[in-house]
Design a protein around this motif. Sequence first.
Motif, PDB file in Angstrom:
ATOM      1  N   ILE A  17      -0.965  10.360  -1.475  1.00  0.00           N
ATOM      2  CA  ILE A  17       0.160  10.506  -0.547  1.00  0.00           C
ATOM      3  C   ILE A  17      -0.006  11.831   0.196  1.00  0.00           C
ATOM      4  CG2 ILE A  17       2.679  10.719  -0.375  1.00  0.00           C
ATOM      5  CD1 ILE A  17       2.727   8.948  -3.004  1.00  0.00           C
ATOM      6  N   ASP A  62       2.344   4.622  -3.458  1.00  0.00           N
ATOM      7  CA  ASP A  62       1.189   4.284  -2.640  1.00  0.00           C
ATOM      8  C   ASP A  62      -0.004   3.985  -3.534  1.00  0.00           C
ATOM      9  OD1 ASP A  62      -0.737   4.121  -0.492  1.00  0.00           O
ATOM     10  OD2 ASP A  62       0.517   5.489   0.666  1.00  0.00           O
ATOM     11  N   LYS A 108      -0.118   3.801  -9.868  1.00  0.00           N
ATOM     12  CA  LYS A 108      -0.128   4.100  -8.438  1.00  0.00           C
ATOM     13  C   LYS A 108       0.205   5.571  -8.232  1.00  0.00           C
ATOM     14  CE  LYS A 108       1.119  -0.527  -6.893  1.00  0.00           C
ATOM     15  NZ  LYS A 108       2.210  -1.371  -6.445  1.00  0.00           N
ATOM     16  N   ASP A 130       0.828  -1.193   0.000  1.00  0.00           N
ATOM     17  CA  ASP A 130       0.000   0.000   0.000  1.00  0.00           C
ATOM     18  C   ASP A 130       0.865   1.247   0.000  1.00  0.00           C
ATOM     19  OD1 ASP A 130      -2.407  -1.332  -0.049  1.00  0.00           O
ATOM     20  OD2 ASP A 130      -2.560  -1.443   2.130  1.00  0.00           O
ATOM     21  N   HIS A 131       1.905   1.264   0.828  1.00  0.00           N
ATOM     22  CA  HIS A 131       2.785   2.428   0.957  1.00  0.00           C
ATOM     23  C   HIS A 131       4.221   1.926   1.000  1.00  0.00           C
ATOM     24  CE1 HIS A 131       3.734   6.582   2.185  1.00  0.00           C
ATOM     25  NE2 HIS A 131       4.708   6.018   2.869  1.00  0.00           N
TER      26      HIS A 131
END
Length: 183
Positions: A63, A59, A35, A4-5
């Motif tokens: 962000i 992410d 992304k 995800d990050h």
Amino acid sequence: MTHDHYEMRFAGSGGQGMMLMGDIMAEAAGGLDDKEIVLTRSYGPEARGGACRSELIIDTRPIDYPTVRHPDFVLAMSQEAADTYCKDVSSQGIFLVDPGFVHDIPKTSGQVYAIPLTELAESVTGNTLAANVVAIGAIAALTKVESLSIVKSAVLDHFKPKLRPLNEKAYDAGVAAAQALIK
């Protein structure tokens, strides 16, 4: 495997391709995989040989803080970069060094990998300048933040057609070197 990050830092000396690595990984994540990305760069005062770094946040959601704080991945292509950024690697993170330039690998809480990126570039392409593309292959295989095929597409798209075969060899060598270490 998707994240995800994910925070990445590429650090070394001017002329080693830190900015190129950030550009290619950003293209893979943001351009080809759709992304969210934030790419930042920092140069030393010298054009070549001075400290420089490229930082990338990837992410699946917007962000909210555009600065790398606790990188999940750090590449150090100089002793100065290794000494400066080893402490920033997250405890679950990856710290990749080129032992041709980093002779004293500092302790870090992350997983450390030493791959002779520049030596591999010289042996598979005849050109040490391809070390950054060898590094991208290793990064793709170690982090799995993007699929190997997406990162390879970003590498090949970045270069003129006549340079693609050489860079494909460099990329594949980096992938193979990393995969040999993680088996």
